[in-house]
Motif scaffolding. Structure first.
Motif, PDB file in Angstrom:
ATOM      1  N   VAL A   1      28.982   9.009  -9.087  1.00 38.52           N
ATOM      2  CA  VAL A   1      29.798   7.953  -8.482  1.00 38.52           C
ATOM      3  C   VAL A   1      31.069   7.831  -9.302  1.00 38.52           C
ATOM      4  O   VAL A   1      31.025   7.550 -10.505  1.00 38.52           O
TER       5      VAL A   1
ATOM      6  N   SER B   1      35.543   6.903  -9.387  1.00 38.99           N
ATOM      7  CA  SER B   1      36.643   6.174  -8.750  1.00 38.99           C
ATOM      8  C   SER B   1      37.989   6.745  -9.153  1.00 38.99           C
ATOM      9  O   SER B   1      38.972   6.540  -8.454  1.00 38.99           O
TER      10      SER B   1
ATOM     11  N   LYS C   1      33.259   0.283  -9.393  1.00 45.93           N
ATOM     12  CA  LYS C   1      32.444   1.501  -9.316  1.00 45.93           C
ATOM     13  C   LYS C   1      31.067   1.335  -9.956  1.00 45.93           C
ATOM     14  O   LYS C   1      30.048   1.730  -9.366  1.00 45.93           O
TER      15      LYS C   1
ATOM     16  N   ALA D   1      27.465   1.719  -8.292  1.00 49.56           N
ATOM     17  CA  ALA D   1      26.520   2.743  -8.762  1.00 49.56           C
ATOM     18  C   ALA D   1      25.145   2.141  -9.027  1.00 49.56           C
ATOM     19  O   ALA D   1      24.116   2.702  -8.622  1.00 49.56           O
TER      20      ALA D   1
ATOM     21  N   VAL E   1      21.596   8.643 -10.448  1.00 51.44           N
ATOM     22  CA  VAL E   1      22.982   8.289 -10.160  1.00 51.44           C
ATOM     23  C   VAL E   1      23.764   8.328 -11.469  1.00 51.44           C
ATOM     24  O   VAL E   1      23.410   7.638 -12.432  1.00 51.44           O
TER      25      VAL E   1
ATOM     26  N   ASP F   1      27.017   7.260 -13.311  1.00 49.84           N
ATOM     27  CA  ASP F   1      28.154   6.335 -13.241  1.00 49.84           C
ATOM     28  C   ASP F   1      29.255   6.904 -14.115  1.00 49.84           C
ATOM     29  O   ASP F   1      29.190   6.829 -15.341  1.00 49.84           O
TER      30      ASP F   1
ATOM     31  N   SER G   1      29.136  13.999  -4.746  1.00 51.41           N
ATOM     32  CA  SER G   1      29.870  12.922  -5.403  1.00 51.41           C
ATOM     33  C   SER G   1      30.252  11.856  -4.384  1.00 51.41           C
ATOM     34  O   SER G   1      30.450  12.134  -3.193  1.00 51.41           O
ATOM     35  N   ILE G   2      30.353  10.625  -4.885  1.00 54.94           N
ATOM     36  CA  ILE G   2      30.789   9.481  -4.091  1.00 54.94           C
ATOM     37  C   ILE G   2      32.082   8.970  -4.711  1.00 54.94           C
ATOM     38  O   ILE G   2      32.154   8.760  -5.926  1.00 54.94           O
TER      39      ILE G   2
ATOM     40  N   VAL H   1      34.717   5.876  -4.915  1.00 54.67           N
ATOM     41  CA  VAL H   1      34.863   4.444  -4.640  1.00 54.67           C
ATOM     42  C   VAL H   1      36.325   4.051  -4.781  1.00 54.67           C
ATOM     43  O   VAL H   1      36.993   4.441  -5.739  1.00 54.67           O
TER      44      VAL H   1
END
Length: 293
Positions: free
Chosen positions: A51, A53, A60, A64, A158, A160, A181-182, A184
């Motif tokens: 996760v 940003s 973020k 997460a 996850v 962070d 990947s994410i 934010v």
């Protein structure tokens, strides 16, 4: 298991900044024999997502942690790894403190709360102590957090990530096989510019982008119920459309999310049935289906 006495005042070496005993992990090669970093799985973890940003202050870490908790509510064995060496947030968000113990294999044993496991630099140093390390120490400590923690079997971990697109992010993408990947971001243009840099970074290193999460998308006044788009409207949606990325969901700007985080009882635990709690659960469900969790 034994308690490890960690102190920022002890003599630490570049090759072992966390002061861990010799473990059963891969042997260290002499510097001369080391080539490019080799990606490998995190032991006993089935899926790993990051996760990110690329910009600080967009929520973020809160997202997460709530995603990790949402995965657990969906029935998965879940964990979260705080990879921010200088500004760890996970201990506060999960209301955890104290030094991790060591396993029989000299691996760090994660701390647990609310049904998920976690590891953070924040557990290894006093709360108010700064980490005054140069880059080599930081990268080696990160490597130890990635590969010298005994997770004991997780369906999903996850990560962070700290803000930016520098050494930490590069080390993670080079050393860990990520399932995706994410990204934010808030709808604000200045945040989106950094988010786009994050998208480009993951594309450059070959990490699949699962999607984006739009945080602080709208403020709903608790008194009158009026909606206000403080940071703009649909900025993340437009960025997703222009880059061919899925918008995973919106999280409203809600003071209760902040209050829950500060109290160490994140929204998915404190108010899972609320609109905000359901938003996190819905995003986690969409991520899970995309990575075959």
């Amino acid at each position: 298991m034994t308690r490890r006495l960690f102190s920022t005042f002890r003599l630490l070496q570049h090759e072992n900044p966390l002061g861990l005993p010799r473990s059963s992990g891969p042997p260290e090669l002499p510097r001369r024999q080391r080539g490019l970093p080799q990606q490998r799985n995190i032991r006993d973890v089935r899926k790993v997502i990051a996760v990110s940003s690329a910009k600080g202050g967009v929520g973020k870490s809160t997202i997460a942690v709530n995603l990790a908790l949402a995965f657990a509510r969906h029935g998965h064995r879940s964990g979260v790894l705080d990879t921010d060496i200088f500004g760890p947030s996970i201990p506060t968000l999960l209301n955890l403190s104290g030094e991790p113990r060591l396993s029989a294999n000299n691996q760090l044993v994660p701390l647990s709360n609310y049904g998920i496991k976690s590891m953070s630099m924040g557990y290894l140093i006093p709360e108010n102590a700064p980490v005054v390390w140069r880059g080599l120490m930081v990268m080696k400590a990160l490597q130890q957090l990635l590969h010298e923690v005994e997770w004991g079997g997780l369906d999903i971990l996850v990560l962070d990530l700290p803000p930016g697109t520098g050494d930490t992010q590069l080390t993670i993408t080079q050393q860990v096989k990520l399932d995706g990947s994410i990204i934010v971001s808030t709808p604000q243009d200045i945040a989106l510019k950094d988010a786009v840099r994050g998208v480009a970074m993951f594309e450059k290193v070959g990490v699949p982008i699962i999607g984006m999460v739009q945080n602080m998308s709208v403020f709903i006044c608790p008194g009158c119920g009026k909606s206000t788009h403080i940071f703009g409207t649909e900025g993340v949606k437009k960025t997703c459309e222009s880059h061919g990325i899925e918008l995973l969901g919106d999280i409203a700007l809600d003071s209760q999310i902040c209050d829950d985080a500060d109290k160490g009882k994140p929204t998915v635990v404190a108010e899972p049935e609320s609109t905000r709690g359901q938003a996190f659960l819905g995003i986690a469900d969409r991520i899970g289906r995309k990575i075959d969790l």
